[in-house]
Design a protein around this motif. Structure first.
Motif, short mmCIF file in Angstrom:
data_model
loop_
_atom_site.label_atom_id
_atom_site.label_comp_id
_atom_site.label_asym_id
_atom_site.label_seq_id
_atom_site.Cartn_x
_atom_site.Cartn_y
_atom_site.Cartn_z
N PHE A 8 0.81 -1.12 0.02
CA PHE A 8 -0.02 -0.10 -0.07
C PHE A 8 0.82 1.37 0.06
O PHE A 8 2.03 1.31 0.63
CB PHE A 8 -0.95 0.02 1.26
N ASP A 34 3.19 -2.18 -8.01
CA ASP A 34 2.39 -3.12 -7.60
C ASP A 34 1.72 -2.50 -6.30
O ASP A 34 0.95 -3.39 -5.80
CB ASP A 34 2.75 -4.42 -7.68
N ARG A 75 -1.04 -0.61 -4.01
CA ARG A 75 -2.37 0.04 -4.09
C ARG A 75 -2.26 1.43 -3.35
O ARG A 75 -1.89 1.63 -2.21
CB ARG A 75 -3.35 -0.71 -3.49
N ALA A 88 -8.79 -5.49 1.22
CA ALA A 88 -7.84 -6.00 -0.08
C ALA A 88 -6.87 -7.01 0.44
O ALA A 88 -6.77 -7.88 -0.56
CB ALA A 88 -6.93 -4.65 -0.31
#
Ligand code: DC
Length: 229
Positions: free
Chosen positions: A150, A203, A205, A224
């Motif tokens: 994240f 990659d 989020r 997620a």
């Protein structure tokens, strides 16, 4: 989906004051994972170099100083508390949390020898997985294999207000203009250093925490994570 132990890592990166620590602690606690506060390690090294009066340009002196360092992270007993740090046998948990120490940590964190040492320590801590690692480069450099990445962001003014509230809560006086200038300078320094700059992993989020409560961000992340388990 089968995940190796070394992939069972949540990385949470982003600039200062974005809510990373509080959110990381919540997510770690919900998953029963260990929370790894990499910023606390950079702060401790900054303090060590400062107290020893080391010239940051002197690579050999920095290396020697780090070679004799003992650094221990003490897990917080409560979700609302910071991780404790024992540096060379002395509890420096409070000392390292001032805005001044954040600037010292930022300067120390630009040194390749410091990053090399701390990255290695962090990878060792994370080798068995089940950790939530928080910092600037945990998804890009330290744990590129992590299953859940994240990147948290928010406008500098929002981050300044949050930090100001936190400091006031600790009974400290706050100069908002100075605090905002420090945040902007630290962002700039962290994003433009040549080694492991603050940047989003491809990659990862992205979550803008400006419009969301801490609980909403943690919930979004946990959902997620559940999807990829
Ligand atoms: O997250 P924090 O504010 O405690 O971090 C203090 C400083 O340490 C920050 O300005 C940049 C540095 N840092 C880093 O370079 N890499 C990390 N993984 C974590 C922190």
């Amino acid at each position: 989906m089968y995940l190796k132990a070394s992939q069972q890592i949540v990385t949470i990166d982003g600039p200062s004051g974005v809510g990373k620590s509080t959110i990381s602690r919540k997510v770690a606690s919900a998953l029963s994972f260990i929370y790894l506060d990499t910023g606390a390690m950079y702060r401790a090294v900054g303090l060590k170099l400062k107290q020893a009066g080391i010239d940051l340009q002197d690579d050999t002196a920095v290396r020697n100083c780090l070679a004799s360092m003992s650094l221990e992270l003490i897990p917080a007993t409560d979700e609302s508390e910071d991780v404790g740090v024992v540096l060379d046998g002395r509890d420096v948990s409070l000392e390292i949390r001032s805005p001044e120490m954040a600037m010292v940590a930022s300067a120390a964190s630009a040194l390749p020898v410091v990053r090399e040492k701390l990255t290695q320590m962090q990878q060792e801590i994370g080798s068995k997985g089940r950790i939530v690692a928080e910092g600037r480069d945990t998804g890009t450099i330290v744990f590129p294999q992590a299953a859940w990445k994240f990147y948290l962001d928010a406008a500098p003014e929002v981050r300044m207000q949050r930090r100001a509230e936190q400091l006031r809560g600790q009974g400290k006086q706050v100069n908002e203009k100075e605090l905002l200038d420090m945040i902007i300078k630290r962002d700039y320094d962290d994003q433009t250093r040549s080694i492991a700059p603050l940047c989003k992993a491809e990659d990862a989020r992205v979550i803008d925490t400006g419009a969301l409560s801490i609980e909403e961000v943690a919930e979004t992340m946990l959902k997620a994570i559940e999807l990829v388990k």
